[in-house]
Design a protein around this motif. Sequence first.
Motif, mmCIF file in Angstrom:
data_model
loop_
_atom_site.group_PDB
_atom_site.id
_atom_site.type_symbol
_atom_site.label_atom_id
_atom_site.label_comp_id
_atom_site.label_asym_id
_atom_site.label_seq_id
_atom_site.Cartn_x
_atom_site.Cartn_y
_atom_site.Cartn_z
ATOM 1 N N PHE A 233 0.577 -0.920 -0.262
ATOM 2 C CA PHE A 233 -0.566 0.106 0.074
ATOM 3 C C PHE A 233 1.053 1.295 0.202
ATOM 4 O O PHE A 233 0.664 2.426 -0.414
ATOM 5 N N THR A 234 2.040 1.376 0.613
ATOM 6 C CA THR A 234 2.764 2.836 0.843
ATOM 7 C C THR A 234 3.883 2.816 -0.138
ATOM 8 O O THR A 234 4.042 3.593 -0.257
ATOM 9 N N LYS A 235 4.073 1.712 -0.573
ATOM 10 C CA LYS A 235 5.598 1.399 -1.454
ATOM 11 C C LYS A 235 4.853 1.735 -2.796
ATOM 12 O O LYS A 235 5.987 2.219 -4.057
ATOM 13 N N VAL A 236 3.899 1.012 -2.950
ATOM 14 C CA VAL A 236 3.479 0.918 -3.990
ATOM 15 C C VAL A 236 2.826 1.552 -4.966
ATOM 16 O O VAL A 236 2.073 2.657 -5.297
ATOM 17 N N MET A 237 1.589 1.530 -4.454
ATOM 18 C CA MET A 237 -0.417 1.917 -4.400
ATOM 19 C C MET A 237 0.691 3.348 -3.990
ATOM 20 O O MET A 237 -0.366 4.303 -5.152
ATOM 21 N N LEU A 238 0.415 3.628 -2.964
ATOM 22 C CA LEU A 238 0.490 5.714 -2.798
ATOM 23 C C LEU A 238 1.278 6.161 -3.885
ATOM 24 O O LEU A 238 0.868 7.100 -4.163
ATOM 25 N N PRO A 239 2.185 5.669 -3.950
ATOM 26 C CA PRO A 239 3.304 6.599 -4.551
ATOM 27 C C PRO A 239 2.227 6.387 -6.449
ATOM 28 O O PRO A 239 2.844 7.783 -6.870
ATOM 29 N N VAL A 240 2.446 5.371 -7.113
ATOM 30 C CA VAL A 240 1.275 5.551 -8.309
ATOM 31 C C VAL A 240 0.639 6.422 -7.902
ATOM 32 O O VAL A 240 0.038 6.891 -9.424
ATOM 33 N N MET A 241 -0.069 6.699 -7.217
ATOM 34 C CA MET A 241 -1.218 7.196 -6.996
ATOM 35 C C MET A 241 -1.800 8.633 -6.518
ATOM 36 O O MET A 241 -2.501 9.552 -6.478
ATOM 37 N N LYS A 242 -0.132 8.961 -6.321
ATOM 38 C CA LYS A 242 0.198 10.450 -6.011
ATOM 39 C C LYS A 242 -0.408 10.976 -6.557
ATOM 40 O O LYS A 242 -1.247 12.453 -6.014
ATOM 41 N N PRO A 243 -0.903 11.451 -8.058
ATOM 42 C CA PRO A 243 -1.018 12.354 -8.456
ATOM 43 C C PRO A 243 -2.673 13.155 -7.791
ATOM 44 O O PRO A 243 -3.927 13.495 -8.383
ATOM 45 N N ALA A 244 -3.406 11.368 -7.946
ATOM 46 C CA ALA A 244 -4.710 11.844 -7.835
ATOM 47 C C ALA A 244 -5.698 12.182 -6.675
ATOM 48 O O ALA A 244 -5.836 12.521 -6.017
ATOM 49 N N ILE A 245 -4.790 11.427 -5.409
ATOM 50 C CA ILE A 245 -4.236 12.354 -4.432
ATOM 51 C C ILE A 245 -4.204 12.872 -4.098
ATOM 52 O O ILE A 245 -5.089 14.097 -3.350
ATOM 53 N N LEU A 246 -3.059 13.802 -4.794
ATOM 54 C CA LEU A 246 -2.937 15.704 -4.645
ATOM 55 C C LEU A 246 -4.069 15.988 -5.098
ATOM 56 O O LEU A 246 -4.906 17.402 -4.805
ATOM 57 N N VAL A 247 -4.608 15.974 -6.343
ATOM 58 C CA VAL A 247 -5.612 16.191 -7.102
ATOM 59 C C VAL A 247 -7.373 16.274 -6.195
ATOM 60 O O VAL A 247 -7.839 17.215 -5.590
ATOM 61 N N ALA A 248 -7.342 15.535 -5.346
ATOM 62 C CA ALA A 248 -8.349 14.619 -4.436
ATOM 63 C C ALA A 248 -8.274 16.443 -3.397
ATOM 64 O O ALA A 248 -8.611 16.912 -3.289
ATOM 65 N N LEU A 249 -7.360 16.089 -2.917
ATOM 66 C CA LEU A 249 -6.753 16.833 -1.666
ATOM 67 C C LEU A 249 -6.674 18.348 -2.159
ATOM 68 O O LEU A 249 -7.912 19.140 -1.337
ATOM 69 N N LEU A 250 -6.592 18.624 -3.116
ATOM 70 C CA LEU A 250 -6.615 19.917 -3.506
ATOM 71 C C LEU A 250 -8.377 19.966 -3.639
ATOM 72 O O LEU A 250 -8.389 22.085 -3.247
ATOM 73 N N PHE A 251 -8.645 20.143 -4.456
ATOM 74 C CA PHE A 251 -10.136 20.084 -4.866
ATOM 75 C C PHE A 251 -10.545 19.938 -2.994
ATOM 76 O O PHE A 251 -11.748 21.357 -2.980
ATOM 77 N N ARG A 252 -9.985 19.580 -2.133
ATOM 78 C CA ARG A 252 -11.689 19.324 -1.546
ATOM 79 C C ARG A 252 -10.633 20.689 -0.224
ATOM 80 O O ARG A 252 -11.729 20.562 0.430
ATOM 81 N N THR A 253 -9.902 21.025 -0.140
ATOM 82 C CA THR A 253 -9.476 21.767 0.202
ATOM 83 C C THR A 253 -10.145 23.047 0.798
ATOM 84 O O THR A 253 -10.314 24.268 1.039
ATOM 85 N N LEU A 254 -9.429 23.697 -1.601
ATOM 86 C CA LEU A 254 -10.326 25.110 -1.412
ATOM 87 C C LEU A 254 -11.937 24.724 -1.523
ATOM 88 O O LEU A 254 -12.319 25.192 -1.119
ATOM 89 N N ASP A 255 -12.616 23.730 -1.438
ATOM 90 C CA ASP A 255 -14.205 23.519 -1.006
ATOM 91 C C ASP A 255 -14.033 23.575 -0.255
ATOM 92 O O ASP A 255 -15.212 24.270 0.363
ATOM 93 N N ALA A 256 -13.026 22.867 1.032
ATOM 94 C CA ALA A 256 -13.867 23.283 2.169
ATOM 95 C C ALA A 256 -13.354 24.612 3.449
ATOM 96 O O ALA A 256 -13.740 24.870 3.685
ATOM 97 N N PHE A 257 -12.557 25.500 2.157
ATOM 98 C CA PHE A 257 -12.025 26.288 3.030
ATOM 99 C C PHE A 257 -13.487 27.470 2.981
ATOM 100 O O PHE A 257 -13.222 28.691 3.002
ATOM 101 N N ARG A 258 -13.939 27.491 2.011
ATOM 102 C CA ARG A 258 -14.929 27.865 1.329
ATOM 103 C C ARG A 258 -16.389 27.514 1.628
ATOM 104 O O ARG A 258 -17.472 27.983 1.224
ATOM 105 N N ILE A 259 -16.592 27.207 3.125
ATOM 106 C CA ILE A 259 -17.538 26.550 3.483
ATOM 107 C C ILE A 259 -18.351 27.130 4.432
ATOM 108 O O ILE A 259 -17.879 28.188 4.537
ATOM 109 N N PHE A 260 -19.748 26.811 4.134
ATOM 110 C CA PHE A 260 -20.673 28.517 4.242
ATOM 111 C C PHE A 260 -22.456 27.968 4.591
ATOM 112 O O PHE A 260 -22.768 27.596 5.947
ATOM 113 N N ASP A 261 -22.580 26.143 4.224
ATOM 114 C CA ASP A 261 -24.308 26.167 3.964
ATOM 115 C C ASP A 261 -24.226 25.358 5.722
ATOM 116 O O ASP A 261 -25.026 26.012 6.045
ATOM 117 N N ASN A 262 -23.460 24.227 5.615
ATOM 118 C CA ASN A 262 -23.259 23.485 7.106
ATOM 119 C C ASN A 262 -23.299 25.304 7.807
ATOM 120 O O ASN A 262 -24.298 24.480 9.486
#
Lengths: 328, 423
Positions: A233-262
């Motif tokens: 998981f840590t040595k094979v999957m995560l490095p290969v997934m890194k771009p996808a993880i970053l996209v996910a993190l970036l999207f969610r961070t920007l989204d979470a920073f603008r939290i309003f409705d909740n």
Amino acid sequence: MTTQGPNPAETAAGSTAVAEPAEDAKRGNGKKNGKSALSEGKRAERRLAWLLCAPAVIVMVAVTAWPIIYSLWLSLQRYDLRFPDDTEFVGLDNYVAVLSSGYWWTAFGVTLAITVVSVAIELVLGMVLALVMHRALVGRGLVRTVSLIPYGIVTVVAAFSWYFAWDQVYGYFTGPDDAPLTQTIPSLLIIVLAEVWKTTPFMALLLMAGLALVPDDLLKAAAMDGANAWQRFTKVMLPVMKPAILVALLFRTLDAFRIFDNIFVLTKGQNDTSSVSMITYNNLIKGLNLGIGATMSVLIFISVAIIAFVFIKLFGTAAPGSDTEGRR
Amino acid sequence: MAGSLLTAAGVVAGCSSEADNVVTLYYALEQYVPHIVATCNEEANGEYQIVHRQLPRDADGQREQMVRRLAAGDTDLDLLGLDVTWVPEFAEAKWLAEWTGEDKASVEEDTLEVPLKTATWDGKLYAAPMNTNVQLLWYDKSLTPEPPKTWEEMIEMSRDLKAQGKPYQILYTGAQYEGLVVAFNSLVNSAGGQVLSDDGTEVTLDDKARRALEIMRQMVDEGLNSPSLSNAQEQQVVDSFSPGDSQAAFQINWPFVYAATRDAKSPRFENLAWTTYPGVGDNPGRVTVGGFNIAVSAYSEKKDLAFKAARCLRQAKNQKYAAICGGVPPTLESLYKDEEPIAPCDGDTSGKRQSMVDAYPMRDDILKSLETAAVRPLTPVYQNLSTVTSKILSPPGSIDPQATLEELREELNNAVQSQGVLP
């Protein structure tokens, strides 16, 4: 657009407009060989490309750039709708007022805390969920559908059901003398819970796309070499997934920073639970103070830009939007 | 962003077209409104037709909708239902048409002075009082046959009751919201002070305000309030008083307590009694006035019809219907002496014909309170003032009289000059 690999227009230019070996164009390296030969035709193509883009660019400028510029302009004015006669240019006074206000920094801190905590929890839970969805042998469709339901529910509706769950009178999580939504820390925890519940499926979806990138052969080879499940998981999957993880993190961070409705539904920002968006709304829509409100909007815009910048700088070439990423 | 929002609101509103005699009424969703609208439409006999555009139940939601449209100069709004605290704000922003001549004279006739004051800004009449409201002191006559006349007396009685192991709590609206501002304003005025100067430009919190803060703090220190004080809004206050095992001896609350306690079949209803708001020291009680006013939008294209319609909506028989069937006390003095029953309320299947006497056994005390009642600070920035005040005073246990007073002075000063940031 331009980072998505060889530009189809360029390839077309190589093969048709200019006499150029077809194989070169197909291999996408026409650029290297025919720099001078290409230039004229390419320039024409570029011009055409710009012309074709122009309508879209104009619309973008009209609907995005103009409001941003107008906000900037408003933020430099004293502009309170209740005192229409007192409107005047005040330079950076609004910025001084906002940046020296304890309320703003409390809201800023609260927003950062909610962002960091909820995105961290979502990443972990989202990864677990993604693995489950990816590996599920039976009922894969059912698992995916069920786990996506929270994401399909309108945020305000979900927020109201959380609100009533924790309400002092009707809540099934609370007693008559117990009102967690009127205390700061419990309120923040409930807000994070609502956020996590709502957006973990989104995180999982993005991560699942990354999981699909991990070749089974690689995992099998690693297993053959004696790597246990955690190492794989840590040595094979995560490095290969890194771009996808970053996209996910970036999207969610920007989204979470603008939290309003909740927050709007759960606490209305009372007891120091305002986010920056909430406090902006209070000043702009409730307080009718366009100057201060616009200043806050600009500050949020800058914060979001900084977050995006940090992501790209920190994670270098693997970050979404960087040049090499798309061409890998 | 704001600019585009406002423009959008204007565009949307600009699209609607209506018959020439339609007068739109932007008023909260209240059960009595359809009845009085229908009454007026019938009387108008085609001259005008009022259409009720329902606004949300909560005050913030109502204000936001109207404010957004008025800021965009929407001509679709004719009549506006305004909380008593919004008149200065709307008037200063030039969103309200002034009442003059015969219209003004008709509003001033028989209308109580304090409600009329809430409709006035800068010496001009900008609205007509539709209904009014005051809080009373509700108590249990089996515990305290003789109710307290001052806060000091009440605190002493509560202390004694607590020592005797009897219900003792003093309940008021201590949650961080408008109710806490009302509680504070009543205390400050009863102590002989005032939050803002009469013209709304200066903060006038002094020793008297300090006394008010001391009382709020003292009750917490001696444990005389309910433990859930900082969550208590009107409904929670009445809910904590009604049960048979309630620890409460006093509550400061609006007249709806009477009907609410009766309808909840509370065992305490038979001993429920009321009196006017207590004073502070030698000063008589001055309770904060609530209620709704009706105003004509400055952007209305049918102002003449709108003024006529507004006068009809607030005429005596409509105010009486709203009072008896909607629970909102009238602003016309004569109605407090009226004993004539009206036809059964819409939707009331029992066919009961009620009068003011049945619905308002406490009407004399309401009238008496209204004669000396205090208005909330009249200022265009009331919204800021209220937000900041409730923020600083919450929770009441955290009040440190001197420090809190200074913080209030500074923050309210900023608010009055529309400087600084809202929380």
